[in-house]
Design a protein around this motif. Structure first.
Motif, PDB file in Angstrom:
ATOM      1  N   PRO A  99       3.175   0.643   5.064  1.00 66.90           N
ATOM      2  CA  PRO A  99       1.699   0.271   4.751  1.00 66.90           C
ATOM      3  C   PRO A  99       0.766   1.065   4.469  1.00 66.90           C
ATOM      4  O   PRO A  99       0.004   1.442   2.923  1.00 66.90           O
ATOM      5  CB  PRO A  99       1.290  -0.741   5.245  1.00 66.90           C
ATOM      6  N   VAL A 100       0.618   2.544   4.642  1.00 67.67           N
ATOM      7  CA  VAL A 100      -0.598   3.329   3.967  1.00 67.67           C
ATOM      8  C   VAL A 100       0.194   3.879   2.642  1.00 67.67           C
ATOM      9  O   VAL A 100      -0.812   4.128   1.641  1.00 67.67           O
ATOM     10  CB  VAL A 100      -0.482   4.968   4.846  1.00 67.67           C
ATOM     11  N   ARG A 101       2.036   3.622   2.268  1.00 69.59           N
ATOM     12  CA  ARG A 101       2.135   4.381   1.020  1.00 69.59           C
ATOM     13  C   ARG A 101       2.200   3.004   0.169  1.00 69.59           C
ATOM     14  O   ARG A 101       1.819   3.527  -0.991  1.00 69.59           O
ATOM     15  CB  ARG A 101       3.938   4.427   1.507  1.00 69.59           C
ATOM     16  N   PHE A 102       2.508   2.643   0.756  1.00 67.34           N
ATOM     17  CA  PHE A 102       1.728   1.187  -0.285  1.00 67.34           C
ATOM     18  C   PHE A 102      -0.013   1.006  -0.593  1.00 67.34           C
ATOM     19  O   PHE A 102      -0.304   0.732  -1.994  1.00 67.34           O
ATOM     20  CB  PHE A 102       1.600  -0.368   0.341  1.00 67.34           C
ATOM     21  N   GLN A 103      -0.729   1.524   0.262  1.00 63.27           N
ATOM     22  CA  GLN A 103      -1.797   1.787  -0.054  1.00 63.27           C
ATOM     23  C   GLN A 103      -2.004   2.802  -1.293  1.00 63.27           C
ATOM     24  O   GLN A 103      -2.860   2.650  -1.993  1.00 63.27           O
ATOM     25  CB  GLN A 103      -3.026   1.858   0.965  1.00 63.27           C
ATOM     26  N   LEU A 104      -1.524   4.044  -1.023  1.00 59.17           N
ATOM     27  CA  LEU A 104      -1.713   5.225  -1.832  1.00 59.17           C
ATOM     28  C   LEU A 104      -1.273   4.789  -3.067  1.00 59.17           C
ATOM     29  O   LEU A 104      -1.766   5.228  -3.906  1.00 59.17           O
ATOM     30  CB  LEU A 104      -0.705   5.782  -0.908  1.00 59.17           C
ATOM     31  N   GLU A 105       0.337   3.966  -3.289  1.00 56.65           N
ATOM     32  CA  GLU A 105       0.419   3.970  -4.290  1.00 56.65           C
ATOM     33  C   GLU A 105      -0.601   3.181  -5.105  1.00 56.65           C
ATOM     34  O   GLU A 105      -0.391   2.939  -6.450  1.00 56.65           O
ATOM     35  CB  GLU A 105       2.260   3.448  -4.104  1.00 56.65           C
ATOM     36  N   LEU A 106      -1.483   2.244  -4.386  1.00 62.76           N
ATOM     37  CA  LEU A 106      -1.779   0.737  -4.993  1.00 62.76           C
ATOM     38  C   LEU A 106      -3.243   1.579  -5.922  1.00 62.76           C
ATOM     39  O   LEU A 106      -4.068   1.932  -6.450  1.00 62.76           O
ATOM     40  CB  LEU A 106      -2.438  -0.011  -4.634  1.00 62.76           C
ATOM     41  N   PHE A 158       5.507   5.465  -9.853  1.00 62.10           N
ATOM     42  CA  PHE A 158       5.880   4.612  -8.283  1.00 62.10           C
ATOM     43  C   PHE A 158       6.949   5.006  -7.467  1.00 62.10           C
ATOM     44  O   PHE A 158       8.477   5.452  -8.922  1.00 62.10           O
ATOM     45  CB  PHE A 158       5.807   3.081  -9.068  1.00 62.10           C
ATOM     46  N   HIS A 159       7.362   4.651  -6.520  1.00 61.14           N
ATOM     47  CA  HIS A 159       8.743   4.364  -6.248  1.00 61.14           C
ATOM     48  C   HIS A 159       8.436   2.903  -5.187  1.00 61.14           C
ATOM     49  O   HIS A 159       9.860   2.187  -5.430  1.00 61.14           O
ATOM     50  CB  HIS A 159       8.405   4.974  -4.727  1.00 61.14           C
ATOM     51  N   TYR A 160       7.510   2.293  -5.451  1.00 59.35           N
ATOM     52  CA  TYR A 160       7.709   0.975  -5.210  1.00 59.35           C
ATOM     53  C   TYR A 160       7.326  -0.540  -6.565  1.00 59.35           C
ATOM     54  O   TYR A 160       6.321  -0.238  -7.516  1.00 59.35           O
ATOM     55  CB  TYR A 160       6.302   0.030  -4.132  1.00 59.35           C
TER      56      TYR A 160
END
Length: 299
Positions: free
Chosen positions: A53-60, A189-191
């Protein structure tokens, strides 16, 4: 009063200062343990499964902050295949075919090579849009950053002396950003989910050229978002009706009752860049944007 000293803006040091300080601790067993690392400097910690979830937030957050700092108010997004050759490379693609099946495919790709020029011209037209009164840039070209249609879009912006955005993604096979992308607006991006979100956060028009799975994914997600009212209607421009009619039977979807007849009005067909740009301009003359979203993404 003029000689009175002012207090500092902040009493805590910046994170960069903290990071440098952490590099100079004495080496003892306790400080050598990974547990002692500052959390934001601990790559292994950030890569833990439960930190997703933290990586999601960083990528956003990272592209959002940098696009804000670059005064990007809105974008013109380009979707399309990475396999369609530029016109000057089309004959070489056919010549490289080693059998009849490959030659037929190469001929079909060659037949679509003119869309490289259409995307290039549409990007040039969009890139001539002036900044608003706040200095925000609008209809900034945004692509996936790869070759073919994506390269054509970024190239069009570059030839107008304007910035353009690339939203690249890590894939099993190497995919480098094309050389026309503005370096400081080239993101990786990764996601896929976060990448697709950034495609649409600032989008005020989307051009969809012939493409494969990735283009289908991006296009149908956008159509679904508009159809369900998750985002406001915007110009969705489909190029290459002969291709799309061959691979997707939109009218049959209406006949089967899985979409409504008016759902076909969510997009418009085009073959010419100037006509498409005229439609985008007319759209916003008839549907001016609320002041809340001028110069920034929607909530």
């Amino acid at each position: 009063m003029a000689d009175r000293p002012f207090p500092p803006h902040r009493i805590f040091p910046t994170s960069k200062v903290d990071a440098r300080a952490a590099e100079h601790v004495p080496s003892v067993p306790q400080t050598e343990s990974a547990a002692y690392k500052l959390a934001f400097q601990d790559t292994e910690f950030l890569l833990r499964e439960d930190l997703r979830p933290v990586r999601f937030q960083l990528e956003l957050l990272k592209p959002e902050l940098l696009l804000n700092e670059a005064d990007i108010g809105s974008t013109f997004v380009f979707y399309g295949s990475a396999r369609i050759p530029a016109p000057d490379m089309a004959d070489a693609l056919v010549a490289a075919a080693t059998n009849d099946e490959q030659r037929k495919i190469a001929e079909r790709l060659k037949a679509k090579s003119h869309y490289y020029e259409v995307a290039h011209e549409l990007a040039r037209l969009a890139s001539r849009c002036a900044c608003d009164e706040e200095g925000k840039k609008h209809f900034v070209v945004c692509s996936g950053g790869g070759p073919s249609i994506m390269e054509a879009a970024n190239r069009g912006a570059a030839e107008e002396g304007r910035e353009s955005i690339a939203l690249n993604i890590v894939l099993p096979h190497e995919q480098m950003p094309n050389r026309y992308v503005t370096p400081d607006l080239s993101f990786q991006f990764h996601y896929f989910a976060l990448r697709k979100m950034h495609f649409l956060l600032r989008a005020r028009a989307v051009a969809v050229f012939p493409g494969g799975y990735g283009t289908f994914d991006e296009m149908f997600e956008l159509l679904t978002l508009v159809q369900t009212g998750k985002v406001r209607p915007l110009p969705i421009l489909l190029f290459g009706r002969e291709y799309w009619d061959r691979v997707v039977n939109f009218e049959a979807m209406v006949e089967e009752g899985v979409i409504a007849p008016h759902d076909l009005d969510l997009f418009r067909w085009f073959e010419d860049a100037a006509e498409a740009w005229d439609y985008v301009q007319r759209f916003y003359e008839l549907h001016p944007e609320p002041a809340r979203v001028q110069g920034g993404p929607p909530e």
